[in-house]
Scaffold this motif. Structure first.
Motif, PDB file in Angstrom:
ATOM      1  N   VAL A  75       4.631   4.849   4.575  1.00  6.90           N
ATOM      2  CA  VAL A  75       3.619   4.202   5.417  1.00  6.90           C
ATOM      3  C   VAL A  75       2.236   4.408   4.800  1.00  6.90           C
ATOM      4  N   VAL A  76       1.530   3.318   4.535  1.00 10.58           N
ATOM      5  CA  VAL A  76       0.214   3.374   3.891  1.00 10.58           C
ATOM      6  C   VAL A  76      -0.799   2.657   4.776  1.00 10.58           C
ATOM      7  N   THR A  77      -1.955   3.285   5.002  1.00 16.10           N
ATOM      8  CA  THR A  77      -3.024   2.615   5.763  1.00 16.10           C
ATOM      9  C   THR A  77      -4.255   2.499   4.862  1.00 16.10           C
ATOM     10  N   PRO A  78      -4.275   1.464   4.015  1.00 14.02           N
ATOM     11  CA  PRO A  78      -5.377   1.336   3.041  1.00 14.02           C
ATOM     12  C   PRO A  78      -6.701   1.009   3.720  1.00 14.02           C
ATOM     13  N   LYS A  79      -7.777   1.473   3.088  1.00 12.03           N
ATOM     14  CA  LYS A  79      -9.114   1.254   3.653  1.00 12.03           C
ATOM     15  C   LYS A  79      -9.577  -0.195   3.460  1.00 12.03           C
ATOM     16  N   LYS A  80      -9.170  -0.799   2.291  1.00 15.10           N
ATOM     17  CA  LYS A  80      -9.745  -2.101   1.921  1.00 15.10           C
ATOM     18  C   LYS A  80      -8.803  -3.279   2.136  1.00 15.10           C
ATOM     19  N   GLY A  81      -7.963  -3.208   3.142  1.00 16.27           N
ATOM     20  CA  GLY A  81      -7.112  -4.374   3.414  1.00 16.27           C
ATOM     21  C   GLY A  81      -5.701  -4.194   2.882  1.00 16.27           C
ATOM     22  N   LEU A  82      -4.743  -4.787   3.570  1.00 15.88           N
ATOM     23  CA  LEU A  82      -3.333  -4.599   3.249  1.00 15.88           C
ATOM     24  C   LEU A  82      -2.953  -5.315   1.953  1.00 15.88           C
ATOM     25  N   TRP A  83      -3.391  -6.579   1.849  1.00 14.76           N
ATOM     26  CA  TRP A  83      -2.999  -7.365   0.675  1.00 14.76           C
ATOM     27  C   TRP A  83      -3.604  -6.825  -0.617  1.00 14.76           C
ATOM     28  N   PRO A  84      -4.927  -6.512  -0.639  1.00 15.22           N
ATOM     29  CA  PRO A  84      -5.471  -5.980  -1.898  1.00 15.22           C
ATOM     30  C   PRO A  84      -4.711  -4.747  -2.370  1.00 15.22           C
ATOM     31  N   GLU A  85      -4.332  -3.883  -1.438  1.00 12.32           N
ATOM     32  CA  GLU A  85      -3.622  -2.657  -1.811  1.00 12.32           C
ATOM     33  C   GLU A  85      -2.228  -2.984  -2.363  1.00 12.32           C
ATOM     34  N   ALA A  86      -1.534  -3.903  -1.680  1.00 13.87           N
ATOM     35  CA  ALA A  86      -0.188  -4.265  -2.137  1.00 13.87           C
ATOM     36  C   ALA A  86      -0.246  -4.900  -3.528  1.00 13.87           C
ATOM     37  N   LEU A  87      -1.228  -5.807  -3.723  1.00 12.74           N
ATOM     38  CA  LEU A  87      -1.330  -6.499  -5.015  1.00 12.74           C
ATOM     39  C   LEU A  87      -1.722  -5.515  -6.127  1.00 12.74           C
ATOM     40  N   LYS A  88      -2.573  -4.537  -5.766  1.00 12.87           N
ATOM     41  CA  LYS A  88      -2.987  -3.525  -6.750  1.00 12.87           C
ATOM     42  C   LYS A  88      -1.772  -2.737  -7.256  1.00 12.87           C
ATOM     43  N   ARG A  89      -0.866  -2.444  -6.310  1.00  7.87           N
ATOM     44  CA  ARG A  89       0.323  -1.682  -6.696  1.00  7.87           C
ATOM     45  C   ARG A  89       1.259  -2.466  -7.621  1.00  7.87           C
ATOM     46  N   LEU A  90       1.234  -3.780  -7.478  1.00 13.33           N
ATOM     47  CA  LEU A  90       2.173  -4.605  -8.250  1.00 13.33           C
ATOM     48  C   LEU A  90       1.598  -5.071  -9.585  1.00 13.33           C
ATOM     49  N   LYS A  91       0.280  -5.138  -9.646  1.00 10.40           N
ATOM     50  CA  LYS A  91      -0.408  -5.704 -10.813  1.00 10.40           C
ATOM     51  C   LYS A  91       0.005  -4.984 -12.107  1.00 10.40           C
ATOM     52  N   GLY A  92       0.244  -5.772 -13.130  1.00 12.56           N
ATOM     53  CA  GLY A  92       0.522  -5.181 -14.448  1.00 12.56           C
ATOM     54  C   GLY A  92       1.947  -4.694 -14.618  1.00 12.56           C
ATOM     55  N   ARG A  93       2.765  -4.808 -13.589  1.00 14.90           N
ATOM     56  CA  ARG A  93       4.142  -4.314 -13.733  1.00 14.90           C
ATOM     57  C   ARG A  93       4.966  -5.274 -14.597  1.00 14.90           C
ATOM     58  N   ARG A  94       5.773  -4.733 -15.486  1.00 13.07           N
ATOM     59  CA  ARG A  94       6.558  -5.592 -16.407  1.00 13.07           C
ATOM     60  C   ARG A  94       7.708  -6.278 -15.666  1.00 13.07           C
ATOM     61  N   GLY A  95       7.933  -7.528 -16.022  1.00 14.18           N
ATOM     62  CA  GLY A  95       9.088  -8.261 -15.480  1.00 14.18           C
ATOM     63  C   GLY A  95       8.976  -8.622 -14.008  1.00 14.18           C
ATOM     64  N   LEU A  96       7.770  -8.510 -13.459  1.00 18.14           N
ATOM     65  CA  LEU A  96       7.600  -8.733 -12.014  1.00 18.14           C
ATOM     66  C   LEU A  96       7.719 -10.207 -11.616  1.00 18.14           C
ATOM     67  N   VAL A  97       8.515 -10.481 -10.583  1.00 16.70           N
ATOM     68  CA  VAL A  97       8.417 -11.767  -9.885  1.00 16.70           C
ATOM     69  C   VAL A  97       8.345 -11.433  -8.395  1.00 16.70           C
ATOM     70  N   ALA A  98       7.128 -11.529  -7.853  1.00 17.44           N
ATOM     71  CA  ALA A  98       6.931 -11.134  -6.447  1.00 17.44           C
ATOM     72  C   ALA A  98       7.106 -12.359  -5.548  1.00 17.44           C
ATOM     73  N   GLY A  99       8.002 -12.252  -4.602  1.00 17.11           N
ATOM     74  CA  GLY A  99       8.179 -13.327  -3.624  1.00 17.11           C
ATOM     75  C   GLY A  99       7.310 -13.073  -2.404  1.00 17.11           C
ATOM     76  N   PHE A 100       6.823 -14.139  -1.801  1.00 20.04           N
ATOM     77  CA  PHE A 100       6.153 -13.972  -0.503  1.00 20.04           C
ATOM     78  C   PHE A 100       6.715 -14.999   0.451  1.00 20.04           C
TER      79      PHE A 100
END
Ligand code: ZN
Ligand code: ZN
Length: 364
Positions: A75-100
């Motif tokens: 459980v994470v309660t980011p200060k700067k918004g849910l989406w920015p935090e989620a995208l930050k965690r995924l950014k730069g990861r190899r082989g990523l295909v993120a579905g929404f």
């Protein structure tokens, strides 16, 4: 034998669909989908279902509630918004295909595409919704309880019907009595439609009073422990003049027969379009086909309208465990309308009813 936590197994079932929808992780933002997967009952969250971890993002208001309700996820309660935090965690990861999923707005989808790159993102509609279309027995029990409470409230309301009472009075009584009976509220805006208003399939309650020699249509549902119910009953207000009674009885018995025929067509594997056709055939034979102006039913669960759609244009087949409504109606302009709606569970051999209220022609 170790009990399987249904919530954990739901997330695993989402993961199992990743190869099929060609993603390596899924960002789930629809609140009903999040509730289904985590048990969280709040109103703001984002869930990242990754290959071997699950992260639940929410805001500071829900820190305690999330810790209580959400298990098996970080459980994470980011200060700067849910989406920015989620995208930050995924950014730069190899082989990523993120579905929404379909909870994402057009504007937000642009932010996601910009954040992760076009080739590394994928809009995938209906992954969790597909799982939600088949209810487990625990969910069916919750929906049954909601339908039973709704039926009890309906019986109470019928006792309040008398000449002079308005659609609005009855709608307000419905909502009040639902809450008093333990519901968290109505599952949609209650419809009470008297006389000619009953010929409007989506009527809103007005100050119109109930009058003699007319139909009175109720369409309402309760929300109980997160699960919706939905039923429609149409009663006839007695009159000293018998002029319209014959036509009213004929209209009512046609809709009831259409309801029964649709119900008989329900079984696992049946096409939704066949169930719709079974109702439509009865009404068309009376020459009223064009007055049955909506589809025969819809799935119900955490939301009032879910998959499958029981419609002429639907390509879906009914899966065992689906919970659907059967709700044919005929609306004769100037005279009135009749709709009769029950909820049923799709079983291997047929439909199992969830709505206990009687359906015979009822003059009041
Ligand atoms: Zn309804
Ligand atoms: Zn409905």
């Amino acid at each position: 034998m170790k009990a399987i936590d249904p919530v954990t197994s739901r997330i695993d079932r989402v993961r199992a669909l990743f190869p099929q929808v060609k993603v390596t992780c899924l960002l789930v933002s629809g609140m009903a989908n999040i509730r289904y997967l985590t048990g969280f009952t709040g109103s703001n969250a984002l869930l990242l279902v990754d290959r071997d971890s699950t992260v639940f993002f929410t805001d500071g208001r829900y820190t305690t509630q999330a810790q209580q309700e959400v298990s098996d996820a970080e459980v994470v309660t980011p200060k700067k918004g849910l989406w920015p935090e989620a995208l930050k965690r995924l950014k730069g990861r190899r082989g990523l295909v993120a579905g929404f999923d379909s909870g994402v707005s057009f504007a937000l989808s642009k932010v996601i595409l910009k954040g992760l790159g076009e080739k590394r993102t994928r809009a995938v509609a209906g992954v969790v919704e597909r799982l939600r279309g088949v209810k487990d027995e625990e969910e069916i029990a919750a929906i049954r309880a909601s339908a039973e409470l709704n039926s009890r409230v309906h019986a109470e309301i019928l006792k309040l019907v008398k000449p002079g009472v308005t659609e609005r009075d009855l709608a307000a009584e419905l909502d009040y009595r639902m809450r008093r009976a333990g519901a968290s509220g109505p599952s949609f805006d209650s419809i009470v439609a008297a006389g000619p208003n009953s010929a409007l399939p989506h009527a809103h309650p007005t100050s119109r009073a109930v009058g003699p020699g007319q139909f009175l249509l109720f369409d309402h549902g309760t929300m109980l422990n997160g699960y919706c119910s939905d039923m429609t009953r149409t009663v006839w207000i007695r009159s000293s003049e018998a002029a319209d009674l014959g036509k009213a009885r004929e209209l009512y018995s046609t809709v009831l027969e259409a309801h029964e025929q649709a119900r008989l067509a329900v079984r696992a594997g049946a096409r939704c379009s066949q169930v719709d056709a079974a109702a439509r055939r009865v009404i068309a034979a009376k020459g009223w086909g064009k007055y049955f102006s909506h589809s025969t039913g819809h799935g119900v669960g955490l939301e009032i309208h879910e998959s499958p759609r029981v419609a002429a244009t639907s390509k879906d087949k009914l899966p065992a465990g689906a919970v659907i409504t059967i709700e044919p109606g005929v609306y004769l302009p100037g005279f009135g309308g009749v709709r009769i709606e029950d909820m049923v569970v799709v079983r291997e051999n047929g439909a199992e009813g969830l709505t206990p209220s009687p359906k015979e022609f009822t003059p009041i």
